[in-house]
Design an enzyme around this catalytic site. Sequence first.
Site, PDB file in Angstrom:
ATOM      1  N   PRO A 106      -6.791   6.264  -3.347  1.00 16.07           N
ATOM      2  CG  PRO A 106      -7.560   8.371  -4.300  1.00 16.07           C
ATOM      3  CD  PRO A 106      -6.685   7.714  -3.222  1.00 16.07           C
ATOM      4  N   GLY A 158     -40.812 -11.453   6.177  1.00 13.35           N
ATOM      5  CA  GLY A 158     -40.733 -10.162   5.553  1.00 13.35           C
ATOM      6  C   GLY A 158     -40.434  -9.029   6.566  1.00 13.35           C
ATOM      7  N   GLY A 200      -5.222   0.254  -2.500  1.00 17.21           N
ATOM      8  CA  GLY A 200      -6.043  -0.220  -1.091  1.00 17.21           C
ATOM      9  C   GLY A 200      -5.208  -1.417  -0.474  1.00 17.21           C
ATOM     10  CD  GLU A 257      -9.286  -2.367  10.951  1.00 16.48           C
ATOM     11  OE1 GLU A 257      -8.107  -2.771  11.252  1.00 16.48           O
ATOM     12  OE2 GLU A 257      -9.930  -1.369  11.438  1.00 16.48           O
ATOM     13  CB  ILE A 284     -10.314   8.403   5.701  1.00 14.17           C
ATOM     14  CG1 ILE A 284      -9.263   8.142   4.875  1.00 14.17           C
ATOM     15  CG2 ILE A 284      -9.687   8.428   7.275  1.00 14.17           C
ATOM     16  CD1 ILE A 284      -8.339   6.995   4.883  1.00 14.17           C
ATOM     17  CG  ASP A 326     -10.512 -12.148  -1.796  1.00 15.59           C
ATOM     18  OD1 ASP A 326     -10.984 -13.182  -1.565  1.00 15.59           O
ATOM     19  OD2 ASP A 326     -10.801 -11.459  -2.724  1.00 15.59           O
TER      20      ASP A 326
HETATM   21  P1  TGC Z   1       5.248  -6.892   3.097  1.00 17.10           P
HETATM   22  O1  TGC Z   1       6.572  -6.829   2.363  1.00 17.10           O
HETATM   23  O2  TGC Z   1       4.748  -8.252   3.366  1.00 17.10           O
HETATM   24  O3  TGC Z   1       5.611  -6.278   4.517  1.00 17.10           O
HETATM   25  C1  TGC Z   1       6.089  -4.914   4.662  1.00 17.10           C
HETATM   26  C2  TGC Z   1       6.648  -4.801   6.205  1.00 17.10           C
HETATM   27  O4  TGC Z   1       5.569  -4.806   6.994  1.00 17.10           O
HETATM   28  C3  TGC Z   1       5.876  -5.984   7.966  1.00 17.10           C
HETATM   29  N1  TGC Z   1       4.676  -6.366   8.289  1.00 17.10           N
HETATM   30  C4  TGC Z   1       3.930  -6.413   9.286  1.00 17.10           C
HETATM   31  N2  TGC Z   1       4.603  -5.749  10.375  1.00 17.10           N
HETATM   32  C5  TGC Z   1       3.456  -5.926  11.584  1.00 17.10           C
HETATM   33  N3  TGC Z   1       2.240  -6.561  11.387  1.00 17.10           N
HETATM   34  C6  TGC Z   1       1.856  -6.897  10.262  1.00 17.10           C
HETATM   35  N4  TGC Z   1       0.707  -7.528  10.164  1.00 17.10           N
HETATM   36  C7  TGC Z   1       2.611  -6.968   9.143  1.00 17.10           C
HETATM   37  N5  TGC Z   1       2.845  -7.455   7.966  1.00 17.10           N
HETATM   38  C8  TGC Z   1       3.869  -7.199   7.303  1.00 17.10           C
HETATM   39  C9  TGC Z   1       6.675  -6.888   7.125  1.00 17.10           C
HETATM   40  O5  TGC Z   1       7.538  -7.495   8.038  1.00 17.10           O
HETATM   41  C10 TGC Z   1       7.647  -5.583   6.313  1.00 17.10           C
HETATM   42  O6  TGC Z   1       8.249  -5.277   7.303  1.00 17.10           O
HETATM   43  P2  TGC Z   1       9.973  -4.775   6.837  1.00 17.10           P
HETATM   44  O7  TGC Z   1      10.619  -4.356   8.268  1.00 17.10           O
HETATM   45  O8  TGC Z   1      10.674  -6.020   6.260  1.00 17.10           O
HETATM   46  O9  TGC Z   1       9.902  -3.715   5.943  1.00 17.10           O
HETATM   47  O10 TGC Z   1       3.832  -5.975   2.762  1.00 17.10           O
HETATM   48  P3  TGC Z   1       3.393  -6.062   1.139  1.00 17.10           P
HETATM   49  O11 TGC Z   1       3.717  -4.756   0.504  1.00 17.10           O
HETATM   50  O12 TGC Z   1       3.551  -7.187   0.422  1.00 17.10           O
HETATM   51  O13 TGC Z   1       1.806  -5.782   1.526  1.00 17.10           O
HETATM   52  C11 TGC Z   1       1.198  -7.152   2.129  1.00 17.10           C
HETATM   53  C12 TGC Z   1       0.183  -6.470   2.917  1.00 17.10           C
HETATM   54  C13 TGC Z   1       0.278  -7.266   4.376  1.00 17.10           C
HETATM   55  C14 TGC Z   1       0.435  -4.925   3.263  1.00 17.10           C
HETATM   56  C15 TGC Z   1      -1.113  -6.696   2.511  1.00 17.10           C
HETATM   57  O14 TGC Z   1      -1.288  -7.989   2.724  1.00 17.10           O
HETATM   58  C16 TGC Z   1      -2.269  -5.960   3.536  1.00 17.10           C
HETATM   59  O15 TGC Z   1      -2.299  -6.320   4.593  1.00 17.10           O
HETATM   60  N6  TGC Z   1      -2.953  -5.143   2.811  1.00 17.10           N
HETATM   61  C17 TGC Z   1      -4.295  -5.013   3.345  1.00 17.10           C
HETATM   62  C18 TGC Z   1      -4.341  -3.263   3.554  1.00 17.10           C
HETATM   63  C19 TGC Z   1      -5.109  -3.154   4.827  1.00 17.10           C
HETATM   64  O16 TGC Z   1      -5.464  -3.662   5.618  1.00 17.10           O
HETATM   65  N7  TGC Z   1      -5.627  -1.768   4.736  1.00 17.10           N
HETATM   66  C20 TGC Z   1      -6.379  -1.305   5.799  1.00 17.10           C
HETATM   67  C21 TGC Z   1      -6.724   0.380   5.731  1.00 17.10           C
HETATM   68  S1  TGC Z   1      -7.092   0.976   7.296  1.00 17.10           S
HETATM   69  C22 TGC Z   1      -8.538   0.384   7.619  1.00 17.10           C
HETATM   70  O17 TGC Z   1      -9.281  -0.563   6.632  1.00 17.10           O
HETATM   71  C23 TGC Z   1      -9.487   0.844   8.514  1.00 17.10           C
HETATM   72  S2  TGC Z   1     -11.131   0.574   8.611  1.00 17.10           S
HETATM   73  C24 TGC Z   1     -11.395   1.067  10.258  1.00 17.10           C
HETATM   74  C25 TGC Z   1     -12.646   1.059  10.495  1.00 17.10           C
HETATM   75  O18 TGC Z   1     -13.425   1.645  10.270  1.00 17.10           O
HETATM   76  O19 TGC Z   1     -13.003   0.208  11.549  1.00 17.10           O
HETATM   77  P1  FAD Z   2      -8.785  -3.381  -3.691  1.00 15.42           P
HETATM   78  O1  FAD Z   2      -7.489  -3.220  -3.236  1.00 15.42           O
HETATM   79  O2  FAD Z   2      -8.722  -2.698  -5.078  1.00 15.42           O
HETATM   80  O3  FAD Z   2      -9.229  -4.744  -3.996  1.00 15.42           O
HETATM   81  C1  FAD Z   2     -10.537  -5.069  -4.858  1.00 15.42           C
HETATM   82  C2  FAD Z   2     -10.689  -6.668  -4.891  1.00 15.42           C
HETATM   83  O4  FAD Z   2      -9.367  -7.238  -5.323  1.00 15.42           O
HETATM   84  C3  FAD Z   2     -10.877  -7.346  -3.520  1.00 15.42           C
HETATM   85  O5  FAD Z   2     -11.872  -8.406  -3.632  1.00 15.42           O
HETATM   86  C4  FAD Z   2      -9.419  -7.847  -2.954  1.00 15.42           C
HETATM   87  O6  FAD Z   2      -9.566  -8.940  -2.179  1.00 15.42           O
HETATM   88  C5  FAD Z   2      -8.795  -8.291  -4.458  1.00 15.42           C
HETATM   89  N1  FAD Z   2      -7.374  -8.172  -4.390  1.00 15.42           N
HETATM   90  C6  FAD Z   2      -6.545  -7.018  -4.070  1.00 15.42           C
HETATM   91  N2  FAD Z   2      -5.420  -7.639  -4.290  1.00 15.42           N
HETATM   92  C7  FAD Z   2      -5.484  -8.947  -4.514  1.00 15.42           C
HETATM   93  C8  FAD Z   2      -4.341 -10.018  -4.622  1.00 15.42           C
HETATM   94  N3  FAD Z   2      -3.266  -9.933  -4.521  1.00 15.42           N
HETATM   95  N4  FAD Z   2      -5.017 -11.369  -4.800  1.00 15.42           N
HETATM   96  C9  FAD Z   2      -6.043 -11.537  -4.716  1.00 15.42           C
HETATM   97  N5  FAD Z   2      -7.114 -10.829  -4.831  1.00 15.42           N
HETATM   98  C10 FAD Z   2      -6.817  -9.273  -4.728  1.00 15.42           C
HETATM   99  N6  FAD Z   2      -8.881   2.692   4.975  1.00 15.42           N
HETATM  100  C11 FAD Z   2      -8.235   3.567   5.717  1.00 15.42           C
HETATM  101  O7  FAD Z   2      -7.172   3.504   5.569  1.00 15.42           O
HETATM  102  N7  FAD Z   2      -8.608   4.008   6.875  1.00 15.42           N
HETATM  103  C12 FAD Z   2      -9.796   3.950   7.118  1.00 15.42           C
HETATM  104  O8  FAD Z   2     -10.572   4.576   8.285  1.00 15.42           O
HETATM  105  C13 FAD Z   2     -10.814   3.077   6.379  1.00 15.42           C
HETATM  106  N8  FAD Z   2     -12.134   3.022   6.673  1.00 15.42           N
HETATM  107  C14 FAD Z   2     -12.898   2.385   5.791  1.00 15.42           C
HETATM  108  C15 FAD Z   2     -14.337   2.632   5.701  1.00 15.42           C
HETATM  109  C16 FAD Z   2     -15.017   1.960   4.849  1.00 15.42           C
HETATM  110  C17 FAD Z   2     -16.627   1.968   5.094  1.00 15.42           C
HETATM  111  C18 FAD Z   2     -14.482   1.290   3.909  1.00 15.42           C
HETATM  112  C19 FAD Z   2     -15.417   0.418   2.750  1.00 15.42           C
HETATM  113  C20 FAD Z   2     -13.167   1.239   3.707  1.00 15.42           C
HETATM  114  C21 FAD Z   2     -12.388   1.690   4.717  1.00 15.42           C
HETATM  115  N9  FAD Z   2     -11.004   1.753   4.284  1.00 15.42           N
HETATM  116  C22 FAD Z   2     -10.097   2.486   5.246  1.00 15.42           C
HETATM  117  C23 FAD Z   2     -10.383   1.282   3.086  1.00 15.42           C
HETATM  118  C24 FAD Z   2     -10.269  -0.304   3.293  1.00 15.42           C
HETATM  119  O9  FAD Z   2      -9.367  -0.523   4.087  1.00 15.42           O
HETATM  120  C25 FAD Z   2     -10.021  -0.835   1.756  1.00 15.42           C
HETATM  121  O10 FAD Z   2     -11.317  -0.596   1.092  1.00 15.42           O
HETATM  122  C26 FAD Z   2      -9.710  -2.243   1.668  1.00 15.42           C
HETATM  123  O11 FAD Z   2      -8.312  -2.294   2.242  1.00 15.42           O
HETATM  124  C27 FAD Z   2      -9.551  -2.595   0.256  1.00 15.42           C
HETATM  125  O12 FAD Z   2      -8.887  -1.600  -0.666  1.00 15.42           O
HETATM  126  P2  FAD Z   2      -9.783  -1.437  -1.950  1.00 15.42           P
HETATM  127  O13 FAD Z   2     -11.199  -1.106  -1.539  1.00 15.42           O
HETATM  128  O14 FAD Z   2      -8.872  -0.476  -2.890  1.00 15.42           O
HETATM  129  O15 FAD Z   2      -9.845  -2.766  -2.838  1.00 15.42           O
END
Ligand code: TGC
Ligand code: FAD
Length: 406
Positions: free
Chosen positions: A155, A362, A158, A385, A184, A389
């Site tokens: 919560p 439409g 993200g 994912e 999730i 941004d």
């Molecule tokens: P940062 O300090 O940059 O990195 C922490 C550690 O992670 C390593 N790393 C990676 N390793 C593998 N692949 C990558 N793409 C990596 N990016 C970073 C990095 O080298 C470091 O390793 P170590 O050994 O030094 O500890 O991390 P940060 O805390 O500054 O955060 C930056 C980051 C990259 C996490 C952020 O930019 C990010 O990607 N946020 C997005 C979060 C996200 O994508 N959430 C997705 C949730 S799952 C989901 O949405 C599923 S939807 C599925 C569906 O329905 O299809």
């Molecule tokens: P926030 O992180 O609160 O972001 C809000 C806004 O702020 C965004 O526009 C973002 O770009 C911006 N922002 C944040 N940080 C910065 C920055 N540093 N600089 C500039 N702008 C910034 N997650 C899972 O773990 N597993 C799943 O299976 C999964 N499935 C999903 C399915 C659906 C339908 C949806 C909608 C989401 C799902 N997610 C899942 C979660 C998803 O990965 C998150 O919603 C996503 O990573 C963004 O997090 P948040 O919603 O908390 O937005």
Amino acid sequence: MEAKKTLDELYAANRGKDQYVAPDFYGIDDLLTEEQKLIRGSVQDWVKRDLSPIIEYYAQRAEFPQHMVKQLADVGAFGPQLPLEYGCGGMDYTTYGIIMQELERCDSGVRSTASVQGSLVMYPIYKFGSEEQKHKFLPKLASGEMLGCFGLTEPDHGSNPGGMTTKYTEDGDDIILNGAKMWISNAPFADVAVVWAKNPEGKVKGVIVERGMEGFTTPETHGKWSLRASCTGELVFDNVRIPKSNILPNVTGLKGPLTCLNSARYGISWGALGAAMDCYDTALRYSKQREQFGKPIGGFQLQQKKLAEMITEITKGQLLAWRLGQLMDAGKATPAQISMCKRNNVEIAINIARESRQILGGMGITGEYPQMRHMANLESVITYEGTHDIHLLILGMEITGENAFV
Ligand code: TGC
Ligand code: FAD
């Protein structure tokens, strides 16, 4: 709401209506192997026969077509890129991408189910699990006997998953897990969850949580306007006792979940393009059939501009995805290259969904055509994912060497 229909009723009413022809303006098919084209054909056939006829109905009702899980497994959509040894597909990443494209051509929610299962549940178990965990879970996940989900987002965390507060303490051979995950995919139907939580030292670890463990619940998230045929929920852990043997032994730190996201984001790069191709193909056909002012609307310059720009963007996206597939297969793709492709292809898809909807006038706002469903779905795809941004910032950091996240 209308009375619930049976699958037979839906098939009788809708089979044969899907006229999709994949656009391929640059002959990109020539870059694919015969095997890749064969697999694409079989997924395409299944989608036309069994998925297209029912998808709008399930999306309108915001219902997950649970029977589809076994069918997805049968067409090889779960972990096609993982080894045969564990009951998986043993194919390359390009084939994986092609399968995701065919699924999302129909619906992003269906591709989501497959992405989560293959890249976010099976992949971490394969990459970071023990041999025992691989043999216990992978064959059942590949065959659709089990459905999985991936818990990273919370919560209050993200885009910044490193701030997660879900954590566990140790108690003999067990751990005790507390916390909550949000948003999730697959959660309410999942048999297993790969959950990322902090250990007593504050380091991120992956834990396999199984349905039925006391204190583990998965409430459904209602009221979504997007991804309505995919089921989304929470994961709630209230003193859940889990054997230590369920911890993924071979990774510690945020790089664990982020490595899995590389694979899933790659799949989305192809998938979103599928949605764009469906929107373009639908609008092109409509523009040739719909007449106004005595001629097909496709004969007016303004509509041609829209269509010509769409196919240009699709072609560029296809080349990006194909090349990224090559890099993935060679083990050379970087996270920033994946971010570029996911970001670009989702953005063009969302723009194409909107523009192509206008060509349908439409009719474009009805469920007779897929545009509005794709458009709404892509609002999730552009957020999950890694948001649009966040992918820009990953790319910006790679090219400048400066971290603009914080
Ligand atoms: P940062 O300090 O940059 O990195 C922490 C550690 O992670 C390593 N790393 C990676 N390793 C593998 N692949 C990558 N793409 C990596 N990016 C970073 C990095 O080298 C470091 O390793 P170590 O050994 O030094 O500890 O991390 P940060 O805390 O500054 O955060 C930056 C980051 C990259 C996490 C952020 O930019 C990010 O990607 N946020 C997005 C979060 C996200 O994508 N959430 C997705 C949730 S799952 C989901 O949405 C599923 S939807 C599925 C569906 O329905 O299809
Ligand atoms: P926030 O992180 O609160 O972001 C809000 C806004 O702020 C965004 O526009 C973002 O770009 C911006 N922002 C944040 N940080 C910065 C920055 N540093 N600089 C500039 N702008 C910034 N997650 C899972 O773990 N597993 C799943 O299976 C999964 N499935 C999903 C399915 C659906 C339908 C949806 C909608 C989401 C799902 N997610 C899942 C979660 C998803 O990965 C998150 O919603 C996503 O990573 C963004 O997090 P948040 O919603 O908390 O937005």
